[in-house]
Write a protein that holds these residues in place. Sequence first.
Motif, PDB file in Angstrom:
ATOM      1  N   UNK A 249       0.831  -1.215   0.000  1.00 28.54           N
ATOM      2  CA  UNK A 249       0.000   0.000   0.000  1.00 28.54           C
ATOM      3  C   UNK A 249       0.870   1.272   0.000  1.00 28.54           C
ATOM      4  N   UNK A 250       1.835   1.300   0.917  1.00 30.72           N
ATOM      5  CA  UNK A 250       2.693   2.491   0.964  1.00 30.72           C
ATOM      6  C   UNK A 250       3.562   2.590  -0.277  1.00 30.72           C
TER       7      UNK A 250
ATOM      8  N   UNK B 210      -1.203  16.167  -3.646  1.00 28.76           N
ATOM      9  CA  UNK B 210      -0.594  16.313  -2.327  1.00 28.76           C
ATOM     10  C   UNK B 210      -0.766  15.008  -1.573  1.00 28.76           C
ATOM     11  N   UNK B 211       0.122  14.765  -0.621  1.00 31.50           N
ATOM     12  CA  UNK B 211       0.079  13.502   0.107  1.00 31.50           C
ATOM     13  C   UNK B 211       0.379  13.713   1.584  1.00 31.50           C
ATOM     14  N   UNK B 212       0.014  12.693   2.378  1.00 29.86           N
ATOM     15  CA  UNK B 212       0.480  12.647   3.762  1.00 29.86           C
ATOM     16  C   UNK B 212       1.230  11.337   3.945  1.00 29.86           C
ATOM     17  N   UNK B 213       2.037  11.290   5.004  1.00 23.59           N
ATOM     18  CA  UNK B 213       2.856  10.103   5.256  1.00 23.59           C
ATOM     19  C   UNK B 213       2.274   9.270   6.393  1.00 23.59           C
ATOM     20  N   UNK B 214       2.541   7.952   6.323  1.00 25.54           N
ATOM     21  CA  UNK B 214       2.073   7.025   7.351  1.00 25.54           C
ATOM     22  C   UNK B 214       2.629   7.441   8.716  1.00 25.54           C
ATOM     23  N   UNK B 215       3.906   7.792   8.740  1.00 18.51           N
ATOM     24  CA  UNK B 215       4.504   8.343   9.961  1.00 18.51           C
ATOM     25  C   UNK B 215       4.691   9.834   9.696  1.00 18.51           C
ATOM     26  N   UNK B 216       3.971  10.689  10.481  1.00 14.38           N
ATOM     27  CA  UNK B 216       4.030  12.127  10.197  1.00 14.38           C
ATOM     28  C   UNK B 216       5.470  12.630  10.078  1.00 14.38           C
TER      29      UNK B 216
ATOM     30  N   UNK C  93      -1.263  14.282  13.038  1.00 10.59           N
ATOM     31  CA  UNK C  93      -1.953  13.840  11.820  1.00 10.59           C
ATOM     32  C   UNK C  93      -2.691  15.035  11.186  1.00 10.59           C
ATOM     33  N   UNK C  94      -3.251  15.896  12.030  1.00 14.57           N
ATOM     34  CA  UNK C  94      -3.915  17.102  11.500  1.00 14.57           C
ATOM     35  C   UNK C  94      -2.898  18.011  10.811  1.00 14.57           C
TER      36      UNK C  94
ATOM     37  N   UNK D 253      -4.301   7.805   7.486  1.00 14.76           N
ATOM     38  CA  UNK D 253      -4.525   9.079   8.192  1.00 14.76           C
ATOM     39  C   UNK D 253      -5.208   8.908   9.545  1.00 14.76           C
ATOM     40  N   UNK D 254      -5.749   7.726   9.833  1.00 13.90           N
ATOM     41  CA  UNK D 254      -6.490   7.560  11.093  1.00 13.90           C
ATOM     42  C   UNK D 254      -5.798   6.613  12.068  1.00 13.90           C
ATOM     43  N   UNK D 255      -4.626   6.112  11.694  1.00 17.11           N
ATOM     44  CA  UNK D 255      -3.945   5.144  12.563  1.00 17.11           C
ATOM     45  C   UNK D 255      -3.649   5.772  13.922  1.00 17.11           C
TER      46      UNK D 255
END
Length: 256
Positions: free
Chosen positions: A51-52, A90-96, A156-157, A176-178
């Motif tokens: 997935x990542x 744009x993206x976010x990371x599994x570990x901020x 996460x925010x 994003x919710x982990x």
Amino acid sequence: MSDRVLSTTPPRLETVGLSCHFGGVRALSQVSVCVADGQIAVLLGPNGAGKSVFVNVVCGELRASAGRVLIGGRDLTHSPGWRLVCHGVARTFQIPRPLRSCTVWENVYGAAGRVREPSAQHPPSARLRAEQALARVGLLHRRDSLPDCLSLAELRKLELARALALAPRLLLLDEPMAGLSAEEIDDTVGLLTELRAQGMAILAVEHVMRAVLAMADSVYFLHQGSVLRSGPPAEVLADRRVVAMYLGVPPGAIAG
Ligand SMILES: Nc1ncnc2c1ncn2[C@@H]1O[C@H](COP(=O)(O)OP(=O)(O)O)[C@@H](O)[C@H]1O
Ligand SMILES: [Mg+2]
């Protein structure tokens, strides 16, 4: 009339046979995914399913061994992150991954400054975009804090605010919710469905089933780098092979 004539708008994200191999390890194999504007697609699968790697290949951080990444119909395979930003990704990371020595505000303002001002007559300034992004995720009151002082939910925010400050049309979210509480999960689902209603295309890696069922328009279940099943969430989650993968038991052992 043929489908070609009927569908005039290309999907916001389309991958065609996307593969990524590390030596002999096939982390991703022939993965084809499609997300239109105003849709949320969820990528599911056990740990190590790829997935990542998928998100990282789409975002140009890992190199595709084969296949294509189309953004709004444009072939952007192998494009670096800065170029994708110009195309509304744009993206976010599994570990901020905040800049630890910068405040919340500096993190988000810095991201907003990466966007080339669009040609609209009165484009919102980077400052306004950063403020709007922080307000959107509910983090304005923490603008002067350093990331190390934030809770996981706030981190996460911040990750999400940095992505939103780029004014994306396609948002890629890696878990994003982990680690969030039930209330924080509901807040995030609310925010993502609002963004969808405004026309954003979202692809999220997510494990929280309640959230998946509440927000996904489509689900892609990855196993060992390949799509095992895709479709509406209720259908995919009812698939015995999918259930078996999640429970770690062979499909034959599940009744029904
Ligand atoms: N940079 C890398 N080099 C080698 N193997 C990698 C790399 N990144 C991921 N992998 C491997 O690819 C597979 C999928 O990983 P990943 O996409 O992180 O899984 P997940 O579905 O849990 O996000 C795993 O076997 C992982 O060890
Ligand atoms: Mg992962």
